[in-house]
Design an enzyme around this catalytic site. Structure first.
Site, PDB file in Angstrom:
ATOM      1  N   GLY A  12       0.815  -1.220   0.000  1.00  0.00           N
ATOM      2  CA  GLY A  12       0.000   0.000   0.000  1.00  0.00           C
ATOM      3  C   GLY A  12       0.845   1.264   0.000  1.00  0.00           C
ATOM      4  O   GLY A  12       2.075   1.221   0.096  1.00  0.00           O
ATOM      5  N   ASP A  13       0.156   2.393  -0.160  1.00  0.00           N
ATOM      6  CA  ASP A  13       0.784   3.718  -0.124  1.00  0.00           C
ATOM      7  C   ASP A  13       1.886   3.882  -1.171  1.00  0.00           C
ATOM      8  O   ASP A  13       2.885   4.577  -0.949  1.00  0.00           O
ATOM      9  CB  ASP A  13       1.356   4.015   1.282  1.00  0.00           C
ATOM     10  CG  ASP A  13       0.286   3.901   2.346  1.00  0.00           C
ATOM     11  OD1 ASP A  13      -0.870   4.233   2.047  1.00  0.00           O
ATOM     12  OD2 ASP A  13       0.607   3.476   3.470  1.00  0.00           O
ATOM     13  N   LYS A  16      -0.718   5.543  -5.438  1.00  0.00           N
ATOM     14  CA  LYS A  16      -1.797   5.234  -6.394  1.00  0.00           C
ATOM     15  C   LYS A  16      -2.660   6.469  -6.660  1.00  0.00           C
ATOM     16  O   LYS A  16      -3.059   6.729  -7.792  1.00  0.00           O
ATOM     17  CB  LYS A  16      -2.693   4.091  -5.846  1.00  0.00           C
ATOM     18  CG  LYS A  16      -1.955   2.791  -5.624  1.00  0.00           C
ATOM     19  CD  LYS A  16      -2.852   1.729  -5.012  1.00  0.00           C
ATOM     20  CE  LYS A  16      -3.255   1.991  -3.585  1.00  0.00           C
ATOM     21  NZ  LYS A  16      -2.162   1.962  -2.596  1.00  0.00           N
ATOM     22  N   LYS A  18      -2.033   9.704  -6.659  1.00  0.00           N
ATOM     23  CA  LYS A  18      -1.443  10.660  -7.606  1.00  0.00           C
ATOM     24  C   LYS A  18      -1.515  10.115  -9.043  1.00  0.00           C
ATOM     25  O   LYS A  18      -1.879  10.822  -9.977  1.00  0.00           O
ATOM     26  CB  LYS A  18       0.017  10.953  -7.233  1.00  0.00           C
ATOM     27  CG  LYS A  18       0.701  11.749  -8.315  1.00  0.00           C
ATOM     28  CD  LYS A  18       2.150  12.115  -8.072  1.00  0.00           C
ATOM     29  CE  LYS A  18       2.714  12.638  -9.396  1.00  0.00           C
ATOM     30  NZ  LYS A  18       4.032  13.204  -9.309  1.00  0.00           N
ATOM     31  N   GLY A  40      -5.950   5.609   2.134  1.00  0.00           N
ATOM     32  CA  GLY A  40      -5.691   7.054   2.143  1.00  0.00           C
ATOM     33  C   GLY A  40      -4.917   7.381   0.882  1.00  0.00           C
ATOM     34  O   GLY A  40      -3.763   6.976   0.734  1.00  0.00           O
ATOM     35  N   HIS A  41      -5.564   8.024  -0.062  1.00  0.00           N
ATOM     36  CA  HIS A  41      -4.947   8.292  -1.369  1.00  0.00           C
ATOM     37  C   HIS A  41      -4.733   9.795  -1.516  1.00  0.00           C
ATOM     38  O   HIS A  41      -5.690  10.564  -1.537  1.00  0.00           O
ATOM     39  CB  HIS A  41      -5.848   7.765  -2.495  1.00  0.00           C
ATOM     40  CG  HIS A  41      -6.070   6.276  -2.415  1.00  0.00           C
ATOM     41  ND1 HIS A  41      -7.107   5.636  -3.036  1.00  0.00           N
ATOM     42  CD2 HIS A  41      -5.379   5.305  -1.772  1.00  0.00           C
ATOM     43  CE1 HIS A  41      -7.029   4.328  -2.778  1.00  0.00           C
ATOM     44  NE2 HIS A  41      -5.995   4.109  -2.017  1.00  0.00           N
ATOM     45  N   GLN A 223      -5.213  -0.325  -1.089  1.00  0.00           N
ATOM     46  CA  GLN A 223      -4.203  -1.154  -0.427  1.00  0.00           C
ATOM     47  C   GLN A 223      -3.154  -1.598  -1.467  1.00  0.00           C
ATOM     48  O   GLN A 223      -2.870  -0.849  -2.383  1.00  0.00           O
ATOM     49  CB  GLN A 223      -4.838  -2.361   0.292  1.00  0.00           C
ATOM     50  CG  GLN A 223      -5.597  -1.976   1.569  1.00  0.00           C
ATOM     51  CD  GLN A 223      -6.961  -1.369   1.350  1.00  0.00           C
ATOM     52  OE1 GLN A 223      -7.797  -1.932   0.667  1.00  0.00           O
ATOM     53  NE2 GLN A 223      -7.216  -0.214   1.916  1.00  0.00           N
ATOM     54  N   ARG A 302       0.173   7.152  11.382  1.00  0.00           N
ATOM     55  CA  ARG A 302       1.254   6.336  11.970  1.00  0.00           C
ATOM     56  C   ARG A 302       2.497   6.378  11.092  1.00  0.00           C
ATOM     57  O   ARG A 302       2.385   6.413   9.857  1.00  0.00           O
ATOM     58  CB  ARG A 302       0.808   4.861  12.070  1.00  0.00           C
ATOM     59  CG  ARG A 302      -0.275   4.612  13.080  1.00  0.00           C
ATOM     60  CD  ARG A 302      -0.717   3.160  13.056  1.00  0.00           C
ATOM     61  NE  ARG A 302      -1.406   2.799  11.825  1.00  0.00           N
ATOM     62  CZ  ARG A 302      -1.797   1.573  11.525  1.00  0.00           C
ATOM     63  NH1 ARG A 302      -1.540   0.580  12.342  1.00  0.00           N
ATOM     64  NH2 ARG A 302      -2.429   1.321  10.388  1.00  0.00           N
TER      65      ARG A 302
HETATM   66  P1  GDP Z   1      -1.621   5.670  -2.046  1.00  0.00           P
HETATM   67  O1  GDP Z   1      -2.326   5.143  -0.848  1.00  0.00           O
HETATM   68  O2  GDP Z   1      -0.999   4.596  -2.861  1.00  0.00           O
HETATM   69  O3  GDP Z   1      -2.464   6.609  -2.874  1.00  0.00           O
HETATM   70  O4  GDP Z   1      -0.400   6.554  -1.490  1.00  0.00           O
HETATM   71  P2  GDP Z   1      -0.453   7.609  -0.282  1.00  0.00           P
HETATM   72  O5  GDP Z   1      -1.120   8.839  -0.744  1.00  0.00           O
HETATM   73  O6  GDP Z   1      -0.961   6.973   0.951  1.00  0.00           O
HETATM   74  O7  GDP Z   1       1.087   7.821  -0.039  1.00  0.00           O
HETATM   75  C1  GDP Z   1       1.927   8.313  -1.032  1.00  0.00           C
HETATM   76  C2  GDP Z   1       2.619   9.580  -0.495  1.00  0.00           C
HETATM   77  O8  GDP Z   1       3.705   9.905  -1.311  1.00  0.00           O
HETATM   78  C3  GDP Z   1       1.711  10.793  -0.495  1.00  0.00           C
HETATM   79  O9  GDP Z   1       2.076  11.639   0.561  1.00  0.00           O
HETATM   80  C4  GDP Z   1       2.028  11.445  -1.840  1.00  0.00           C
HETATM   81  O10 GDP Z   1       1.781  12.839  -1.851  1.00  0.00           O
HETATM   82  C5  GDP Z   1       3.499  11.165  -1.955  1.00  0.00           C
HETATM   83  N1  GDP Z   1       4.020  10.987  -3.309  1.00  0.00           N
HETATM   84  C6  GDP Z   1       3.410  10.422  -4.390  1.00  0.00           C
HETATM   85  N2  GDP Z   1       4.281  10.342  -5.427  1.00  0.00           N
HETATM   86  C7  GDP Z   1       5.434  10.887  -4.991  1.00  0.00           C
HETATM   87  C8  GDP Z   1       6.724  11.067  -5.576  1.00  0.00           C
HETATM   88  O11 GDP Z   1       6.989  10.702  -6.711  1.00  0.00           O
HETATM   89  N3  GDP Z   1       7.702  11.639  -4.796  1.00  0.00           N
HETATM   90  C9  GDP Z   1       7.466  12.052  -3.525  1.00  0.00           C
HETATM   91  N4  GDP Z   1       8.460  12.579  -2.839  1.00  0.00           N
HETATM   92  N5  GDP Z   1       6.259  11.879  -2.935  1.00  0.00           N
HETATM   93  C10 GDP Z   1       5.277  11.298  -3.656  1.00  0.00           C
HETATM   94  P1  IMO Z   2      -3.863   2.558   0.672  1.00  0.00           P
HETATM   95  O1  IMO Z   2      -5.026   2.334  -0.242  1.00  0.00           O
HETATM   96  C1  IMO Z   2      -1.194   0.884   3.684  1.00  0.00           C
HETATM   97  C2  IMO Z   2      -2.938  -2.025   6.449  1.00  0.00           C
HETATM   98  C3  IMO Z   2      -3.098  -1.634   7.912  1.00  0.00           C
HETATM   99  C4  IMO Z   2      -2.871  -2.980   8.563  1.00  0.00           C
HETATM  100  C5  IMO Z   2      -3.565  -3.940   7.588  1.00  0.00           C
HETATM  101  C6  IMO Z   2      -4.998  -4.313   7.996  1.00  0.00           C
HETATM  102  O2  IMO Z   2      -3.756   3.938   1.182  1.00  0.00           O
HETATM  103  O3  IMO Z   2      -2.613   2.038   0.068  1.00  0.00           O
HETATM  104  P2  IMO Z   2      -7.261  -2.925   7.948  1.00  0.00           P
HETATM  105  O4  IMO Z   2      -7.685  -1.683   8.658  1.00  0.00           O
HETATM  106  O5  IMO Z   2      -7.320  -2.830   6.464  1.00  0.00           O
HETATM  107  O6  IMO Z   2      -7.962  -4.155   8.433  1.00  0.00           O
HETATM  108  O7  IMO Z   2      -5.707  -3.135   8.339  1.00  0.00           O
HETATM  109  O8  IMO Z   2      -3.601  -3.276   6.340  1.00  0.00           O
HETATM  110  N1  IMO Z   2      -3.585  -1.098   5.489  1.00  0.00           N
HETATM  111  C7  IMO Z   2      -2.894  -0.270   4.697  1.00  0.00           C
HETATM  112  N2  IMO Z   2      -1.571  -0.013   4.624  1.00  0.00           N
HETATM  113  N3  IMO Z   2      -2.051   1.490   2.837  1.00  0.00           N
HETATM  114  C8  IMO Z   2      -3.371   1.209   2.873  1.00  0.00           C
HETATM  115  O9  IMO Z   2      -4.246   1.678   1.962  1.00  0.00           O
HETATM  116  C9  IMO Z   2      -3.851   0.331   3.862  1.00  0.00           C
HETATM  117  N4  IMO Z   2      -5.080  -0.136   4.196  1.00  0.00           N
HETATM  118  C10 IMO Z   2      -4.885  -1.014   5.184  1.00  0.00           C
HETATM  119  O10 IMO Z   2      -2.134  -0.695   8.308  1.00  0.00           O
HETATM  120  O11 IMO Z   2      -1.519  -3.309   8.562  1.00  0.00           O
HETATM  121 MG    MG Z   3      -2.310   5.382   1.203  1.00  0.00          MG
END
Ligand code: GDP
Ligand code: IMO
Ligand code: MG
Length: 441
Positions: A12-13, A16, A18, A40-41, A223, A302
């Site tokens: 995850g994170d 996606k 962006k 959280g996107h 995720q 976190r």
């Molecule tokens: P998602 O859950 O896959 O949509 O990703 P998140 O938004 O949770 O986490 C990605 C983080 O990295 C966010 O704070 C974005 O603003 C940041 N981000 C995305 N692409 C880039 C990048 O190419 N470089 C940097 N430094 N940050 C980025």
């Molecule tokens: P995005 O879409 C990162 C993780 C939680 C925990 C496990 C189970 O932003 O990439 P849950 O509440 O889903 O039952 O928790 O999955 N988790 C994520 N980690 N990005 C996420 O979503 C997540 N959604 C759940 O931290 O380890």
């Molecule tokens: Mg995220």
């Protein structure tokens, strides 16, 4: 354009949000198929940082329909709050959002139960977001869940809430916790019903109609593959199928309608919550990634655990999802490293494993085999085309492509839409390049 599935290849994170926001102008519909407000996107729109939890990341584009499928679990309070937040930021919400009538609801007793379960597990806790995601899916699978469509008939809603609270009586009594009040929950959810009913539709039918009209769909994964309930690092996973198969079950779409699958992959690895993480870095280099990458959970705040790029995990994700193209994000976070490591294999009990292991107890003990790379030691954020990137950076990209057997279609080099290096030859097969480039400016 052909229909495209975008999914995360790690825990995850990956960024996606962006990437999906940038790809959206080439599509008519963006449809989310699983997860809930555990996601959280992050999208930067005109310099403002907006975090989406339930609503698809296509919402910033007028004329694009955003669909939440039956595979998603919905907390109506979170949904309405998110809409309110978007409206405050100037995003128009009217008939551009649809929720499947077959999506399951999250009720207050779901998160209450999850908090009790997590506390009970002590050191073995999953580290969930405590949003009630898992317990809502549990009720779904146990065939007693309450669906969004039940909000349309208040008598049915009332009866189902009563039955569900009754069913949970023994559990709450055992843990000496007060039993949730069915009548109070009903009143709260009847109020949500009045606000939400206009969004409720038969999503599978709607998507079929759209596709027959020749509209193109972007399927949005939440995720990441390694958090998938079946194929991830069980039990340290989420409770849904984030992998490609989730599209069919989570939206009611036949498999042959998924034309292309794009993986979103971070240039290093992060994970939030418990569970095995072979390439985790425990020294100051991990702390550097945390701070430079701003690796704090978009949902819970976190700190994310950080580690080197794990080609074993990403190759596995590519195989599971049928990915041969990826969008690589956040290599800019590695700008200052003299040396960068990439895990190209796992040894377990002295022998190389043939593939990723999904048994947590094995992954806990594998010894990552690293290939060491020279760092590029210069800011790559301002670079706009591949011909100007430093050789060491090219080498890093090549190693990633070679080890995961997928092509990089674009590299994201910062949080803003414009921070992108394009591989036009690869990207043109997936999106309308002109529309994509317009979005970057
Ligand atoms: P998602 O859950 O896959 O949509 O990703 P998140 O938004 O949770 O986490 C990605 C983080 O990295 C966010 O704070 C974005 O603003 C940041 N981000 C995305 N692409 C880039 C990048 O190419 N470089 C940097 N430094 N940050 C980025
Ligand atoms: P995005 O879409 C990162 C993780 C939680 C925990 C496990 C189970 O932003 O990439 P849950 O509440 O889903 O039952 O928790 O999955 N988790 C994520 N980690 N990005 C996420 O979503 C997540 N959604 C759940 O931290 O380890
Ligand atoms: Mg995220």
């Amino acid at each position: 354009m052909a229909n495209l599935l975008v999914t995360g290849t790690q825990w995850g994170d990956e960024g996606k949000g962006k990437i999906i926001d940038l790809l959206t102008p080439s599509f008519d519909v963006v449809a989310r198929y699983q997860g809930g407000h555990n996601a959280g996107h992050t999208v930067y729109v005109n310099g403002e940082r907006i975090i989406l939890h339930l609503i698809p990341s296509g919402i910033f584009h007028r004329g694009v329909l955003c669909i939440i499928g039956n595979g998603v679990v919905i907390d109506p309070r979170a949904f309405l709050d998110e809409i309110q937040g978007l409206e405050k930021s100037g995003v128009e919400i009217d008939d551009n959002i649809v929720i499947s009538k077959n999506a399951h609801l999250i009720l207050p007793y779901h998160s209450q139960r999850e908090i009790i379960d997590e506390e009970r597990k002590g050191a073995k806790k999953i580290g969930t977001t405590c949003r009630g995601i898992g317990p809502s899916y549990e009720d779904k699978m146990a065939r007693r869940g309450i669906r969004v469509g039940d909000l349309l008939d208040l008598c049915i809603l009332k009866e189902k809430i009563k039955e569900n609270v009754e069913e949970k009586k023994a559990y709450f009594a055992y843990y000496d916790k007060p039993l949730p009040d069915a009548e109070k929950i009903y009143k709260e959810y009847a109020f949500y019903a009045s606000k939400i009913k206009k969004y409720i539709k038969d999503v599978s039918l709607l998507l079929d109609e759209k596709m027959k009209e020749g509209k193109s769909i972007l399927f949005e994964g939440a995720q990441g593959t390694l958090l998938d309930i079946d194929h991830g690092t069980y039990p340290y996973v989420t409770s849904s199928n984030s992998t490609a198969g989730g599209v069919c079950t989570g939206l009611g779409v036949p498999p042959k309608k998924i034309d292309t699958v794009l993986g979103v992959t971070k240039a290093y690895t992060t994970r939030v919550g418990g569970g095995p993480f072979p390439t985790e870095i425990f020294d100051e280099r991990g702390e550097f990634l945390l701070e430079r990458g701003n690796e704090y959970g978009s949902t819970t705040g976190r700190p994310r655990r950080c580690g080197w790029f794990d080609a074993v995990g990403v190759s596995y994700s590519c195989r599971l999802n049928g990915i041969d193209k990826i969008a690589l994000t956040k290599p800019d976070v590695l700008d200052d490293f003299d040396e960068i490591q990439v895990c190209v294999g796992y040894k377990y009990k002295g022998k190389l494993l043939p593939s990723f292991a999904t048994e947590s107890w094995i992954l806990d003990k594998v010894v990552p085999q690293y290939k060491k790379m020279r760092g590029w030691r210069q800011p790559i954020r301002k670079i706009v085309d591949f011909t100007s990137v430093p050789q060491a950076f090219k080498d890093y990209l090549k190693l990633i492509e070679d080890t995961i057997q997928a092509r990089i279609v674009l590299v994201s080099t910062g949080v803003e839409r414009k921070d992108i290096i394009l591989n036009e030859t690869e990207l043109k097969d997936i999106v309308d390049l002109d529309k994509f480039k317009k979005e970057m400016t």
